[in-house]
Design a protein around this motif. Structure first.
Motif, PDB file in Angstrom:
ATOM      1  N   LYS A 154       0.815  -1.093   0.137  1.00 49.35           N
ATOM      2  CA  LYS A 154      -0.066   0.060  -0.089  1.00 49.35           C
ATOM      3  C   LYS A 154       0.841   1.269   0.092  1.00 49.35           C
ATOM      4  O   LYS A 154       2.077   1.298   0.659  1.00 49.35           O
ATOM      5  CB  LYS A 154      -0.771   0.150   1.180  1.00 49.35           C
ATOM      6  N   VAL A 155       0.322   2.221  -0.534  1.00 49.23           N
ATOM      7  CA  VAL A 155       0.842   3.836  -0.456  1.00 49.23           C
ATOM      8  C   VAL A 155      -0.123   4.410   0.295  1.00 49.23           C
ATOM      9  O   VAL A 155      -1.315   4.891  -0.353  1.00 49.23           O
ATOM     10  CB  VAL A 155       1.117   4.351  -1.903  1.00 49.23           C
ATOM     11  N   GLY A 156       0.114   4.585   1.608  1.00 48.33           N
ATOM     12  CA  GLY A 156      -1.197   5.148   2.414  1.00 48.33           C
ATOM     13  C   GLY A 156      -2.279   4.147   2.196  1.00 48.33           C
ATOM     14  O   GLY A 156      -2.143   2.961   2.331  1.00 48.33           O
ATOM     15  N   SER A 157      -3.408   4.685   1.784  1.00 46.59           N
ATOM     16  CA  SER A 157      -4.739   3.743   1.614  1.00 46.59           C
ATOM     17  C   SER A 157      -4.951   3.214   0.419  1.00 46.59           C
ATOM     18  O   SER A 157      -5.782   2.534   0.122  1.00 46.59           O
ATOM     19  CB  SER A 157      -5.900   4.825   2.209  1.00 46.59           C
ATOM     20  N   ILE A 158      -3.990   3.426  -0.408  1.00 47.06           N
ATOM     21  CA  ILE A 158      -4.056   3.011  -1.973  1.00 47.06           C
ATOM     22  C   ILE A 158      -3.421   1.896  -2.183  1.00 47.06           C
ATOM     23  O   ILE A 158      -2.119   1.603  -1.909  1.00 47.06           O
ATOM     24  CB  ILE A 158      -3.485   4.098  -2.750  1.00 47.06           C
ATOM     25  N   GLU A 159      -4.103   0.799  -2.612  1.00 46.96           N
ATOM     26  CA  GLU A 159      -3.787  -0.471  -2.980  1.00 46.96           C
ATOM     27  C   GLU A 159      -2.595  -0.460  -4.133  1.00 46.96           C
ATOM     28  O   GLU A 159      -3.047   0.167  -5.085  1.00 46.96           O
ATOM     29  CB  GLU A 159      -4.826  -1.500  -3.199  1.00 46.96           C
ATOM     30  N   ALA A 160      -1.489  -1.445  -3.839  1.00 41.65           N
ATOM     31  CA  ALA A 160      -0.739  -1.451  -5.188  1.00 41.65           C
ATOM     32  C   ALA A 160      -0.296  -2.949  -5.404  1.00 41.65           C
ATOM     33  O   ALA A 160      -0.558  -3.627  -4.501  1.00 41.65           O
ATOM     34  CB  ALA A 160       0.597  -0.596  -4.634  1.00 41.65           C
TER      35      ALA A 160
END
Length: 431
Positions: free
Chosen positions: A272-278
């Motif tokens: 994750k980058v913060g709350s963003i799925e990667a």
């Protein structure tokens, strides 16, 4: 010559003829900006003819070719930079003047100097429909993650700060450590620019990511780790690259287990980058270890696909393979058409300003190495083209640093660091 005066600094208008360009200095203009792609219609002069006419007129010239569906923030910032550098009034054009004006108002809006309502009012006052600018701004506000590109003209590399607006967390992707091969000097100008942006935006660095061991610049991953404490990461197949270059450098003491990084990503791994799925996509072909980072709706593809007018990356480095690169590219093009693609280099064909953002759909339609291509035709094109390319001038300098996550060689007894440079190690001599 028809033109619309926007303010004391800027006028916009439709396509000028060569003779009209030559007359611009007499009307008080010091800069011409061409926002029109070549070959929109048969009668337009085109970039080379406009550049030549501007040179003859003694005015500066900028080439920022855009279509409304493909305008990116990089285009907007390039227009702003051309305005800022202008030593006098600017005339900007496209086919009608609308796109040129949209580039201007988008910059004003992104920097908080204009609202959507003020843009609409300006368009009504000037008699130009600027509704597309308001739609662009609304779509831009909804993008996740926020992506800021930083272009390094010495190596044609693009570095990224990828941030989550909700949490303020970010990742830095493919940072450049400055190196001058003539003097042997190193510096952190590029990396410090990234850190300044992070500080200005109040971001917290959560990851320092490399897409592969680079052949054309030193990685600043280690420097940024020391400055931020964030973990470093790269693809797990970097161990294969380490084994390969351990032999080329005759470097038996090199650790070839990837332990120089904090995390090695395999195909399909998530983070994750913060709350963003990667998610990580294995994308070999350019190198054995190349990966793509898919963060939200943004894919960081580095040396696989370039901008549509530049084609694709070479596949003739040690461990590269054109057919494997084709398969990797097809995986990337299998993402949804609206997925944003961010490339790692831009070589500015036609002398246009740097660009680095496209979409899957745009690449499938217009990339000169991909549209209508088969694997066989692509491999034949790629191999033939690669035979004409010299090796990157920094490849033997850079790999010994980059297979160690951006660590420079340890100082020797006299306190100086030394690079090891094998002779006759690679094919592709300049002669």
């Amino acid at each position: 010559m028809r033109m619309i005066r926007v303010n004391d600094r800027l006028s916009v208008g439709p396509q000028p003829s060569t003779s009209e360009i030559l007359s611009l200095p007499d009307q008080g203009f010091a800069v011409l900006i061409n926002a029109r792609p070549d070959r929109e219609e048969p009668i337009q002069p085109g970039n080379e003819a406009e550049r030549d006419a501007a040179d003859r007129a003694g005015i500066s010239y900028g080439f920022i070719p855009v279509t409304m569906p493909t305008i990116t923030e990089a285009d907007v910032r390039a227009f702003q930079a051309a305005m800022a550098d202008a030593d006098g009034a600017v005339f900007a054009h496209c086919k009608t003047g609308t796109r040129a004006l949209i580039l201007y108002v988008l910059g004003e809006a992104l920097d908080g100097r204009m609202s959507s309502l003020e843009i609409a009012d300006l368009g009504q006052k000037l008699g130009i429909d600027l509704s597309a600018a308001s739609r662009w701004l609304e779509a831009h506000r909804q993008l996740r993650p926020e992506v800021k590109g930083f272009f390094d003209p010495r190596t044609w590399s693009v570095q990224y700060v990828v941030s989550d607006p909700q949490s303020g967390k970010c990742a830095i992707i493919d940072p450049v450590l400055d190196f001058d091969e003539r003097s042997g000097a190193t510096a952190t100008l590029n990396a410090d620019t990234l850190l300044s942006y992070v500080a200005e935006k109040g971001l917290t660095v959560e990851w320092i990511l490399d897409t592969h061991p680079h052949a054309d610049h030193f990685s600043a991953a280690q420097y940024l780790k020391e400055k931020t404490g964030a973990p470093t990461a790269i693809g797990a197949r970097v161990v294969d690259v380490q084994h390969l270059w351990q032999g080329i450098y005759n470097w038996p003491e090199l650790r070839v287990d990837g332990s120089q990084w904090d995390r090695l990503f395999s195909d399909g791994d998530t983070f994750k980058v913060g709350s963003i799925e990667a998610r990580v996509m294995f994308s070999p072909g350019h190198t054995l270890a190349s990966i793509t980072y898919l963060i939200g709706d943004a894919a960081f593809v580095h040396d696989t696909i370039f901008m549509p007018d530049s084609g694709t990356a070479r596949a003739d480095f040690p461990g590269g393979d054109a057919r494997i690169l084709w398969k990797s590219i097809q995986n990337i093009l299998g993402l949804p058409d609206q997925t944003r693609l961010f490339t790692g280099h831009d070589y500015q064909p036609g002398g246009r300003e740097p660009k680095w953002e496209s979409t899957v759909g745009e690449q499938k339609r217009t990339n000169e190495h991909l549209a209508g291509m088969t694997e066989e035709a692509f491999a034949k094109l790629r191999v033939a083209r690669d035979r004409t390319l010299p090796m990157p001038k920094l490849i033997l300098h850079a790999l010994q640093v980059n297979i160690q996550a951006g660590r420079l060689p340890e100082p020797e007894a006299n306190g100086k660091r030394y690079l090891k440079f094998p002779l006759d190690a690679l094919e592709g001599a300049a002669w």
